[in-house]
Motif scaffolding. Sequence first.
Motif, short mmCIF file in Angstrom:
data_model
loop_
_atom_site.label_atom_id
_atom_site.label_comp_id
_atom_site.label_asym_id
_atom_site.label_seq_id
_atom_site.Cartn_x
_atom_site.Cartn_y
_atom_site.Cartn_z
N CYS A 136 8.35 -2.81 1.17
CA CYS A 136 8.81 -1.55 0.60
C CYS A 136 10.04 -1.80 -0.27
CB CYS A 136 9.12 -0.53 1.69
SG CYS A 136 10.66 -0.84 2.58
N CYS A 196 13.86 -3.99 5.44
CA CYS A 196 14.25 -2.59 5.59
C CYS A 196 14.66 -2.35 7.04
CB CYS A 196 13.10 -1.66 5.17
SG CYS A 196 11.71 -1.64 6.30
N CYS A 209 11.77 -2.08 9.66
CA CYS A 209 11.24 -3.34 10.17
C CYS A 209 12.26 -4.04 11.07
CB CYS A 209 10.87 -4.28 9.02
SG CYS A 209 9.41 -3.75 8.10
N CYS A 253 7.49 -5.62 5.10
CA CYS A 253 6.51 -4.61 4.71
C CYS A 253 6.42 -4.45 3.19
CB CYS A 253 6.80 -3.27 5.38
SG CYS A 253 8.28 -2.45 4.78
ZN LIG Z 1 10.10 -3.27 5.98
#
Ligand SMILES: [Zn+2]
Length: 132
Positions: free
Chosen positions: A27, A61, A64, A25
């Motif tokens: 992040c 992360c 995910c 993602c």
């Molecule tokens: Zn992620």
Amino acid sequence: MANNWNIPSWLEKEVRERDKVCVYCGCEFTSPKVSTKSSASWEHIINDAKIITRENISLCCRGCNASKGQKKLSEWLKTKYCLERNITPDTVAPIIKLAIRNGEQSMIEKESKKQKAYQVVAHNSGGCAPSA
Ligand SMILES: [Zn+2]
């Protein structure tokens, strides 16, 4: 972030330097104290703990990682979690794009043949500690 996957320190260091943000993602990783969901976790791109290579080990992360679970990458990318976050084969990190392009199955075969070569590198790199 505990390394419970028998990832050699040279590889851990390399992956930490490559994957500064979630490979899925995108992040930024936070301390688990700030947010567990956006803290970093070790990810086997192909769900096979035996494939310990720079192409299969990455950092994503916890959000995910928990969502992906044991799903195949191609299947996970079609889930609601990914759709809601606009995680597509075009937005993921280059290492993930490579895995998609190579096809998950062929990568498993190729990497298991390469394992020996990587182990030689591990011996040469000495025992430097991860910089985290
Ligand atoms: Zn992620």
